[in-house]
Design a protein around this motif. Structure first.
Motif, PDB file in Angstrom:
ATOM      1  N   SER A  12      26.866  60.753  97.932  1.00  0.00           N
ATOM      2  CA  SER A  12      25.908  59.853  98.587  1.00  0.00           C
ATOM      3  C   SER A  12      26.250  59.620 100.057  1.00  0.00           C
ATOM      4  CB  SER A  12      25.853  58.518  97.848  1.00  0.00           C
ATOM      5  OG  SER A  12      27.119  57.859  97.896  1.00  0.00           O
ATOM      6  N   THR A  13      27.479  59.926 100.455  1.00  0.00           N
ATOM      7  CA  THR A  13      27.862  59.747 101.871  1.00  0.00           C
ATOM      8  C   THR A  13      27.372  60.883 102.753  1.00  0.00           C
ATOM      9  OG1 THR A  13      30.004  60.876 101.608  1.00  0.00           O
ATOM     10  CG2 THR A  13      29.941  58.506 101.138  1.00  0.00           C
ATOM     11  N   PHE A  14      26.938  61.984 102.172  1.00  0.00           N
ATOM     12  CA  PHE A  14      26.435  63.114 102.957  1.00  0.00           C
ATOM     13  C   PHE A  14      25.043  62.782 103.488  1.00  0.00           C
ATOM     14  CE2 PHE A  14      29.017  65.963  99.903  1.00  0.00           C
ATOM     15  CZ  PHE A  14      30.167  65.703 100.618  1.00  0.00           C
ATOM     16  N   SER A  15      24.724  63.270 104.670  1.00  0.00           N
ATOM     17  CA  SER A  15      23.423  62.969 105.292  1.00  0.00           C
ATOM     18  C   SER A  15      22.257  63.478 104.440  1.00  0.00           C
ATOM     19  CB  SER A  15      23.358  63.589 106.685  1.00  0.00           C
ATOM     20  OG  SER A  15      23.529  65.003 106.619  1.00  0.00           O
ATOM     21  N   LYS A  16      22.450  64.591 103.750  1.00  0.00           N
ATOM     22  CA  LYS A  16      21.395  65.153 102.893  1.00  0.00           C
ATOM     23  C   LYS A  16      21.608  64.823 101.427  1.00  0.00           C
ATOM     24  CE  LYS A  16      20.343  69.087 105.914  1.00  0.00           C
ATOM     25  NZ  LYS A  16      20.256  70.579 105.997  1.00  0.00           N
ATOM     26  N   GLY A  17      22.633  64.010 101.136  1.00  0.00           N
ATOM     27  CA  GLY A  17      22.890  63.627  99.748  1.00  0.00           C
ATOM     28  C   GLY A  17      23.090  64.828  98.844  1.00  0.00           C
TER      29      GLY A  17
END
Length: 604
Positions: A476-481
């Motif tokens: 969830s911390t990734f920009s694209k999830g």
């Protein structure tokens, strides 16, 4: 560095059969590839080698020396001009057809290779000799050998047609000249022997080339980069790399003299005898005897040069086809491989029980059994833990359970029926498995979990599965999830995960599936104690009323099981619940107590 032995089967490869096999394979993949090459080579080469260089010359010289009128001469020129234009049009059209068909052939045959690879036994991937064969087979596809063999076949066929036309023309002048052309046919015998000699050399280099490719590959892979920089392993690999190169140099020297001898003998029969002999005899007839006309003399000399060029081209094509045929033997062997794990016909019904009855198993190259007389029964809704130290036979038990291998003795029953009677896909689909050597792929996180291209509903299911495995907190911390691609190999915005995070993503596949039996092979090997506890809590919740098999040398999962099997040297030495085995004060108690003390130390 050892050399690969070339066995009699490799030395006696059926060249003609393999050429026909390759051409049939091309025809099946896209027949236009052969048609395109035929249009380029047959029409173009016959026009160049015979019509333009010999027939055109013969007709024009006969018109000039025969005192024919200029009109006949002009009409001949116009005819040859039309043929020349037709040659260019047909050749250009064939080239366009061939270029487009090449892509289709590569795509279709690659797909055939991939489909076949899916049917190979797991044992193939554990056999180093298989990798040599597989590498040689894929080399045929990736190195454009299909294009080469189609070109060579079309070119050789056009050369043979041209030679027949030339021979007929020479015979009409004086059949004696054919005697000087007979040695040409010995060239094919010499080149056949030469190509087998080259193939033998290349086969000896295969193992060395595989070592070189491995070292080159590991230098660029992220998972090896830290070890490369914090240890002396780079120098070890470089020694292997240099040793492989030195060994290849020795092999090249070993075969160098022989190849030079083949080339010299081939040149003798291909050029020296036909050219020098024909020139001497033609000069004798023209100068000393006066029995040959100027046109005849010119045509004979031109014919000899054409035959030499045609022979050189046909010989090279024949030589290449021989080599290609030897390489195509590897692809043919690959495609004709019949797996020993043969699918049955029964469709697997919903799980009720799985039973091992007096099962023993020995790997093909092993001297002793890895599994020895194992018997147990797993029933619906039961949770079973298979524990033991490394090398006890736990993963082998899993391979037998999923029928990656067939048992050596005894039998395995699914719902009371031998698993050999079931359709393989139907049987294996009853199990949701998380493997010890988990792998994630360079696609999105969602696609890694669902193992397919995801729609909106799939993404929701994948997200919940990631939450259950404990991976979503990181994803969830990734920009694209979940749409983030794992690794940066094909996407600069891709993400790298730690070992534990990768294992959580891999475990999420289980949470995303509807399954009868869950098999978890070392599911928490890369997790810390807290993450491990959270994952097992989620597993317990999600697998409620499901059948679960835990395979592990870590015993944190054992307390969750209804029954525990302790393996040692491939045999069951203890069986029972956690409390029953602790009461025995045997091997399980020893292992559990030791691991518990280690966890306590970690907590401190």
């Amino acid at each position: 560095m050892r050399f690969i032995r070339i066995d009699k089967e490799q030395e006696n490869v059926p060249v003609l059969q393999n050429v026909i096999y390759a051409l049939r394979l091309v025809w099946k993949a896209d027949k236009k590839l052969l048609i395109g090459y035929f249009m380029q080579e047959i029409f173009g080469n016959v026009f160049s080698w015979f019509i333009r260089n010999i027939l055109f010359l013969k007709v024009l010289l006969e018109i000039i020396t025969g005192n024919k009128d200029f009109g006949v001469y002009c009409r001949c020129l116009i005819l040859f001009a039309v043929l020349s234009v037709a040659d260019k049009v047909v050749t250009w059209t064939g080239m366009r057809i061939q270029k487009k068909a090449t892509k289709n052939v590569l795509k279709n045959i690659n797909n055939m290779v991939f489909d076949k690879a899916q049917t190979l036994d797991v044992s193939c991937y554990e056999d180093p000799a298989f990798y040599d064969k597989y590498q040689r087979a894929t080399l045929v596809v990736t190195s454009g050998y299909f294009d080469i063999i189609c070109y060579d076949f079309a070119s050789m066929l056009s050369g043979i047609i041209s030679m027949i036309c030339v021979f007929a023309t020479v015979m009409s002048i004086n059949p004696a000249y054919l005697l000087f052309l007979i040695p040409v046919f010995f060239v094919f015998v010499i080149e056949t022997a030469k190509s087998k000699y080259v193939y033998k050399r290349d086969m000896e280099m295969t193992s060395n080339n595989r070592i070189k490719a491995y070292v080159q590959r590991t230098m660029f892979l992220r998972e090896y980069s830290k070890d490369m920089r914090t240890s002396n392993i780079f120098s070890v690999l470089m020694k292997r790399f240099e040793a492989a190169i030195d060994s290849n140099i020795k092999i090249l020297k070993k075969y160098g003299v022989g190849l030079f001898a083949y080339s010299m003998v081939s040149s003798l029969f291909e050029e020296f005898i036909p050219v020098i002999g024909s020139y001497l005899y033609a000069g004798y007839e023209f100068v000393s005897r006066g029995t040959m006309t100027v046109s005849g003399f010119s045509v004979v000399l031109s014919s000899i040069n054409s035959v030499r060029e045609v022979t050189l081209d046909v010989t090279q094509c024949f030589d290449e086809m021989n080599q290609m045929a030897l390489y195509f033997q590897n692809l043919r062997t690959f495609f004709e491989y019949q797996p020993s794990i043969v699918s049955g016909e029964k469709r697997a019904e919903p799980f009720e029980s799985l039973e091992f009855k007096n099962v023993s198993f020995r790997y093909p190259s092993a001297k002793s059994n890895s599994i020895e007389n194992v018997s147990f029964k797993l029933t619906k809704g039961e949770t079973l833990a298979v524990v033991g130290i490394n090398g006890a036979g736990k993963s082998t038990l899993l391979k037998l359970m999923l029928r990656f291998y067939d048992v050596t003795e005894g039998e395995i029953l699914y719902n009371g029926i031998n698993i050999k009677e079931y359709d393989l896909n139907s049987y294996r689909n009853a199990f949701a498995t998380v493997f010890q050597d988990y792998k994630n792929f360079a696609v999105s996180v969602y696609e890694n979990v669902m193992c397919r291209v995801c729609n909106a509903d799939d993404k929701q299911a994948a997200m919940q599965a990631l939450k259950n495995s404990g991976a979503w907190k990181k994803i969830s911390t990734f920009s694209k999830g979940g749409d983030t691609v794992l690794t940066k190999e094909f996407d600069k915005d891709g993400a790298g995960l730690s070992g534990g995070e990768n294992q959580k993503v891999s475990t999420a596949r289980l949470f995303a599936r509807d399954f009868d039996v869950a098999i978890l092979d070392e599911p928490s090997s890369a997790l810390d104690p807290i993450a491990e506890s959270e994952m097992y809590d989620n597993l317990t919740r999600v697998t409620e009323n499901k059948t679960v098999v835990y395979i592990s040398h870590r015993l944190s999962s054992a307390a969750l099981a209804d029954r525990i099997i302790v393996l040692e040297k491939g045999s069951i030495i203890e069986s029972g619940s956690h409390s029953e085995l602790m009461a025995l004060n045997g091997k399980y108690t020893e292992m559990f107590s030791l691991q518990a003390s280690n966890y306590n130390k970690e907590a401190i």
